[in-house]
Every structure is written in C-alpha cells, then in structure tokens.
Design an enzyme around this catalytic site. Structure first.
Site, PDB file in Angstrom:
ATOM      1  N   CYS A 342       0.782  -1.225   0.000  1.00 20.18           N
ATOM      2  CA  CYS A 342       0.000   0.000   0.000  1.00 20.18           C
ATOM      3  C   CYS A 342       0.824   1.291   0.000  1.00 20.18           C
ATOM      4  CB  CYS A 342      -1.051   0.019   1.104  1.00 20.18           C
ATOM      5  SG  CYS A 342      -0.769  -1.072   2.476  1.00 20.18           S
ATOM      6  N   ARG A 371       7.197 -11.206   4.969  1.00 17.11           N
ATOM      7  CA  ARG A 371       6.760 -11.051   6.357  1.00 17.11           C
ATOM      8  C   ARG A 371       7.512 -12.029   7.224  1.00 17.11           C
ATOM      9  NH1 ARG A 371       0.238 -10.186   5.373  1.00 17.11           N
ATOM     10  NH2 ARG A 371       0.542  -8.481   3.885  1.00 17.11           N
ATOM     11  N   GLN A 389       1.138 -10.925  -3.655  1.00 18.21           N
ATOM     12  CA  GLN A 389      -0.283 -10.649  -3.539  1.00 18.21           C
ATOM     13  C   GLN A 389      -0.823 -10.105  -4.850  1.00 18.21           C
ATOM     14  OE1 GLN A 389      -0.001  -7.849  -0.174  1.00 18.21           O
ATOM     15  NE2 GLN A 389      -1.125  -9.396   0.993  1.00 18.21           N
ATOM     16  N   ASP A 391      -2.586  -7.628  -5.510  1.00 21.08           N
ATOM     17  CA  ASP A 391      -2.960  -6.531  -4.627  1.00 21.08           C
ATOM     18  C   ASP A 391      -3.407  -5.319  -5.438  1.00 21.08           C
ATOM     19  OD1 ASP A 391      -3.294  -5.365  -2.200  1.00 21.08           O
ATOM     20  OD2 ASP A 391      -1.161  -5.048  -1.788  1.00 21.08           O
ATOM     21  N   HIS A 393      -5.177  -1.192  -4.911  1.00 21.98           N
ATOM     22  CA  HIS A 393      -5.698  -0.132  -4.056  1.00 21.98           C
ATOM     23  C   HIS A 393      -6.561   0.768  -4.901  1.00 21.98           C
ATOM     24  CE1 HIS A 393      -2.280  -1.745  -1.830  1.00 21.98           C
ATOM     25  NE2 HIS A 393      -3.069  -1.536  -0.794  1.00 21.98           N
ATOM     26  N   LYS A 474     -13.824  -4.404   7.229  1.00 22.95           N
ATOM     27  CA  LYS A 474     -13.493  -5.203   6.044  1.00 22.95           C
ATOM     28  C   LYS A 474     -14.527  -6.297   5.803  1.00 22.95           C
ATOM     29  CE  LYS A 474     -10.666  -8.796   8.147  1.00 22.95           C
ATOM     30  NZ  LYS A 474      -9.333  -9.319   8.391  1.00 22.95           N
ATOM     31  N   HIS A 520      -8.335  -1.300   0.140  1.00 20.71           N
ATOM     32  CA  HIS A 520      -7.313  -2.320  -0.128  1.00 20.71           C
ATOM     33  C   HIS A 520      -8.039  -3.591  -0.505  1.00 20.71           C
ATOM     34  CE1 HIS A 520      -4.266  -0.400   2.748  1.00 20.71           C
ATOM     35  NE2 HIS A 520      -5.395   0.174   3.094  1.00 20.71           N
TER      36      HIS A 520
END
Length: 646
Positions: A342, A371, A389, A391, A393, A474, A520
RNA sequence: GCCCGAGUAGCUCAGACGGCAGAGCAACGCACUCGUAAUGCGUAGGUCAGGAGUUCGAUUCUCCUCUCGGGCUCCA
C-alpha cells in the site's frame, strides 16, 4: 400437566414427568436418540422435571447442539481416563470444538504425553463407556468446591474466579459440578448425556501443547484432541474426510507433481516454483490480469525494499513491526523489505496532483511482500515468509465508495468462480472497540457501504463483531472447497488511516481539496495460498485451462512416434501445452504415468490412427474413445480451455 | 516464539550391542515394439539434516543448531 413442543403442539404428561419421559411418550426412537432438552429456552439434562406450561424441545445429535453435547460429555470421559491412568495429573478445561473436543492436562513434574499414550487412554475411555456411568449434576458452595478440587490448581483458579469463567460454572457462590461415579468429578455447567453408555463413537487424534487460557505468558498444558460422533458411520465418514484431506495436501501433491519446493538452502517459508508449478501460476496470473484490465485497473510496479522512513509514515513500524524482517543498514539509513504494497501505491497516487476526474483510480500489482512469520507458524504455501499478492488499491471519492464496493464484490466472486470455486460466504468485520482510528461517522458510513454491498450478493454474511483492523472495516470472502473445508480468500478493506497519514488529496469539481477514500483488496489473498487452495480443491487434477501439461501423446510402438510427434507439434502450434513420450516403455506403463500426473488428456496413436489421421482419446475420468479425428479433438480441447470447467 | 514428535538415496520406508549402509519406486544403460494404470536385466546413487562432545571407533549415546509435521499464540 401440559407442555408445548417446538411445532406448537401440546402434550399431556403426569406431574413429575421428566424430559426423558416426554421423549419416551413421543416415541421410542426419540427417547433413544435424545441427549438433552431445551426447557423454556434453557438447555437441561434429560432428567429435568418438567413443569406445567413449559416449552420443551428434545435435542438429538442430528443437530449441531446435540453433537456438541456428545463431544462435551466425551471430553469428561477423556479427563476421567487420564486422571485414572496418570496419578498426580491435573486438568484445565475440556470443551467441545468443531468435529470433536479437547481437554487440557498437566502431568506431574512437567511430564508430557507420548503419542503412544493415546491408545492406552482410549482403551480406558472405552471401559468407562462400557460401565455406563451416570452424569450426576450437583451444585455446591465455593468452599466445598475448593476442598473438592484441592489438588487441582487450574480448577481452583476457575472456582475462585481468578480466571474469567466463560463456562459459567460459578454463579453467586454456587459451583456447578458433574460427577461420574464412583470417582470422577468435574466442574461443569452441563448439560450432559444421561450416562457414558450413550457415548462411544470417538477417537483420540493427537496431543499438542496449549497455553493455559490461551495466553502465551501462562504455563503450557498438554492438550489431547479427539473427535466424537453419534454413530459409527458418522465417525467413519469424518475419518475418511481426513484421509481425503491428506490425499489432497498441497505439500504432498506439490512434490509428487513437481510443482514447487522449499529448499532449506533458501530459508523457511520461501518457496521456489518448478516449471510445472510456474506454468500454473503464470496462467492464474494471466487470467487475473486480463480480468483486471477489463475491469478498469491500471498496472503498476514497485520495488521490494524501501527506506524505513516510508514504513514509519505508513504506520507499519508502529503496528506491524513484529511481522517485518529486521532492517538493513546502509548509506547511513535503514531499509526494510516491504510487508505490504500500500505505501508504494500511495506514493504513485501522490506523484502528482490528482483530479476528481481520475477517480476511481484502481492500481493493481502482483506485489511480492515479505513477512517475518514466527518460526512455528509457517505452513506449506498457505503461510509463508515471501509471497506475492494480487494486490490493488482503489482511490475514490466518498460518494463512489458504495458503488465501488458493490462492483468489487461481484467482480471477486465472478473471478473466483472461473477457478472452479463456487460455494462462498462473506464475513463482515466491524470496528474493534477501543482501538480504532477515524470518526464514528467514517466507520458507520464505511461499514454500511460494506454491509449493503454484501447484502446485494445474495450470499450468507456472518458478522465478525469488532474483528476489523484499527484503520477500517473489512469484508472477507470465504470459500468452501470440494471436501467442505472453508478457506479465507479475498479481503476487501476500507482504510481511513493511510490517506490521512500520507495527506492524500485530490481536487474536486468545486476546486477544493478533498481526501480520497482508499480500499485495499487482494482477491487470491496471496498467489501462493490460492495456488495451494486450487491444488487441494482439485486434488492436483487441474482443470484443462490450468493444467501444466494438457495433452500427452503416446505412440503404441516406436514406429508411431513420428506421427505422435506431428500431433504434438500441431497441438503446440494451436497454443496448447502438449508433450510426447516415446515408446521406450510399454504403453500401459506410459499411460499409468500420465494418469499419476493427473493429465487431462492422453492421446494414444497406433496403426489405425496413422492411416486415418485420427487419435485415441483417453480423457481424465472418462471412457476411452478410438478413432477421433484430430480436428474434432482440437475443437474439444479448445472448448474445454475456454469454459474453464473441465 | 512456546510444547510435543520427526529428519537414513530424488520419493516411500527398512536397519544396527556403538564396528564396511538396505529395499521398492524414480533416474541412467541395454534388450523388448507393445492399442489404454507397472516388460525384463543391469548400472549408478548416501558427510545416515548440520555442528560439537563421549568413545579405540558415533548414522546409532549426549548437547546445540537447522528444517519439517501436529498444536498454542499470531495471521494472507
């Protein structure tokens, strides 16, 4: 007296009748199945004496509640067996859980159970079941209880209220117990089955450590897990399901099908994808990329590391530091591997002034993040230390948020269905009390937007009260796989925090500065995890569009190899993934190998095919066909690939 | 990170009082030429996870580390 049954009908009973009498009066079968009763909304033992006008429901193991009782009572039998067999052992709590139960113990001198102990314990449990001991309910004073459990510190903690008591065995100086004469007594609210003979279809599964009351600062107890059911058939079915799950385990199939591995030399939780796994992964990504392009996403690319300062601004170093690899020191400053994408996407947004005309701005990236997962939690591809990911945004205006979320949700579900998953439910996580940022109105508005988006999908939505992140509510999409397990996949998260922290803004039609809303979302969760789910869901037999090798061509004898080669070339030329294995081994052996690799199609070509321009088609899960014209097969294959189904 | 268990050939697993390391499958070679789930023979393959210690000698006993499995705590 008269009691009312759940269907509204009434039943006359003599005074002093119990719930079991009622069940017997209704039918012998029901009396035999009954485990507990619900009287005026409260769960009771079957020997509860009914009163005139009571609402009574007889609970059987056909319901989740009934099964819970069976499991709960079996946990008591486990505790009794362990206390019998291990002098000086003490016990914590032993609740029913999904599919079974557990009980936590502490053995004298810090001793531990050995897996072989389970057999002995189970044998003792069967003796207890055979003895048909009654479950005898009692209520005693706190003092009596403390004396009764003088040798059991964890029970004392519960009685004295030092431990919070989620089981409500204590109330206003009264402690509830259940005894199984002659020796065993446990703290318990109940209710229980009438006697241990009602139990018996159970199996102890494993022993594990577990912190007392789930807190890692507390001592670790020895937990024994078991599964318990009402019938032999149900127990067997469950054990079969477990075998099936083992057969589908992506870690096992990953090695067998040569998809990926975890070389020790690289490090724990860091996968390499082999050519076959790499192909599947590439196909997964390609299709996803296509869909995202169609849905108006723009593709971005960002580095894997950044100055620590970036993660200080984003707040990751404040609230996600535990999950991050330690910093690298260089050039007089610190750098971190990114745990999330992000902040990078935000910087792209902030790279220049933004107009309301550009919104919603949807930035997508297959972003690799790292991570630092605790050493005990890495698990195959589902819990790794390096992952990619899918991913994105979304930056939009407040007014656009509701529509974006609704579109997003149907986009997710459509996409996931293409990968063969079709049984979903949603989970809405709301504001965590006491540790949330943002105004009440912000939360209310975002939660409502998510709730209404969820509501428009026609799926079950479960509420996860207080389960949201501190920066926004979420929705997560959960999928049930081919054998009924649920997996958490996509998460869609509204964020108030980051636009503020990075002071994001766009110029509105009113020529004023406004703060965008940020969403997200990761649909696969991570490519690695989704890959694992697909492997398990399909049991390694990827649908044709994803199969690393779609077709294998085999000549019957080696003089058929040139023809087999021409077929292979033709298929490759048409864009399919085909290979050929020459006749060095008998046909049966080569077919067997192709089947073990779970290939969608095996083509066998012999004299007739060479003469007629045909192929023999051995499709996965179907009968063998001979003499199929090559064109026909190509059409079929193309249809398969396009449909995504087979 | 914590508790328990486990690491022997690419895979699945034997094995030993502390005294030259074993099988099947896979790989490779030769022969076989075959119509839908295992052709035969042969060859090669090992720092017995890694490191220390005990011992005349350790794959075997002890300790440490790493990795994996099942849980707990966390989580995509």
């Amino acid at each position: 007296m008269t009691v009312t049954l759940p269907d509204g009908s009434r039943r006359e009973l003599p005074a002093g009748a119990t719930a079991l009498d009622l069940a017997t009066d209704i039918g012998r079968r029901l009396a035999k199945d009954a485990v507990i009763a619900v009287v005026d909304g409260t769960e009771r033992d079957l020997d509860v004496v009914l009163h005139d006008g009571a609402d009574v429901a007889i609970v059987t193991p056909s319901t989740e509640r009934g099964l819970f009782t069976i499991r709960h009572s079996t946990a008591h039998v486990l505790a009794q067996a362990v206390l019998d067999l291990f002098p000086g052992a003490t016990f914590g709590i032993g609740p029913p859980v999904e599919n079974g139960f557990y009980y936590d113990f502490e053995l004298p001198g810090g001793a531990t159970f050995h897996p072989d102990d389970l057999e002995r314990i189970e044998a003792r449990m069967r003796e207890i079941v055979a003895a048909g001991q009654p479950f005898v309910r009692d209520e005693i004073s706190t003092e009596e209880a403390l004396a009764l459990f003088a040798d059991h510190r964890y029970k004392q903690e519960i009685i004295s209220g030092a431990a919070e008591d989620p089981t409500s065995v204590t109330e206003a100086g009264v402690v509830r117990t259940y005894a199984n004469p002659p020796r065993f007594v446990d703290l318990c609210r109940g209710p229980h089955v009438p006697h241990t003979g009602r139990l018996g279809h159970f199996k102890l599964m494993r022993v594990a450590g577990a912190y007392w009351r789930g807190d890692e600062r507390n001592p670790m107890l020895q937990r024994i897990y078991g599964t318990a059911w009402d019938t032999r058939a149900a127990l067997d079915a469950h054990l079969h399901m477990l075998e099936e799950a083992e057969r589908r385990d992506h870690r096992k199939l990953g090695a067998e099908l040569d998809l990926f591995s975890f070389p020790d030399e690289i490090g724990s939780g860091l996968a390499v994808f082999h050519p076959k796994g790499g192909t599947v992964r590439r196909l997964m990504e390609e299709f996803s990329r296509q869909r995202h392009e169609q849905a108006g996403y723009e593709f971005v690319n960002t580095p894997h590391i950044a100055k620590s300062e970036l993660f200080r601004t984003s707040g990751h170093l404040e609230w996600f530091a535990d999950g991050m690899f330690p910093p690298m020191e260089l050039d007089g400053g610190g750098y971190h591997l990114k745990p999330m994408n992000c902040p990078f996407h935000i910087l792209i947004f902030r790279a220049r002034g933004r107009s309301y005309r550009e919104l919603p701005l949807r930035m997508f990236e297959f972003g690799s993040v790292y991570r630092y997962e605790k050493s005990g939690v890495v698990h195959g591809l589902t819990r790794v230390r390096g992952m990619t990911q899918d991913d994105a945004h979304i930056f939009c205006t407040r007014e656009q948020m509701g529509g974006e979320l609704r579109n997003l949700l149907s986009f997710v579900l459509d996409l996931l269905r293409e990968y063969g998953l079709d049984d979903f439910f949603l989970e809405l996580s709301t504001r965590p009390e006491g540790k949330a940022v943002g105004s009440d109105e912000d939360w209310e508005e975002a939660t409502e937007a998510l709730r209404s988006a969820a509501g428009s999908m026609g799926l079950d939505t479960v509420l996860d009260e207080g389960g949201g992140a501190f920066y926004g509510p979420k929705i997560s999409v959960q999928a049930r796989d081919a054998i009924g397990r649920t997996w958490q996949l996509s998460t869609i998260q509204v964020d108030f925090q980051l636009p503020q922290r990075f002071d994001l803004h766009y110029t509105g039609a009113d020529n004023a500065r406004h703060q965008p809303v940020m969403v997200h979302r990761a649909l696969f969760g991570s490519i690695e995890r989704f890959f694992a789910i697909l492997v398990e869901h399909h049991a390694g037999a990827f649908p044709t569009w994803l199969a690393p090798v779609q077709v294998r061509v085999l000549g019957v004898r080696d003089d058929h190899d040139p023809y087999a080669f021409r077929i292979t070339d033709r298929l490759r030329g048409a864009g399919f993934r085909a290979d050929h294995v020459d006749a060095g081994e008998p046909l049966g052996a080569r077919i067997r190998k192709a089947k073990l690799e779970k290939l969608p199609y095996v083509l066998v070509v012999g004299d007739d095919d060479v003469a007629d321009g045909t192929v023999g088609v051995n499709a996965r899960g179907a009968a063998v066909e001979r003499g199929v014209p090559v064109d026909d097969f190509v059409d079929r294959l193309r249809a398969d690939v396009l449909s995504h189904t087979l």
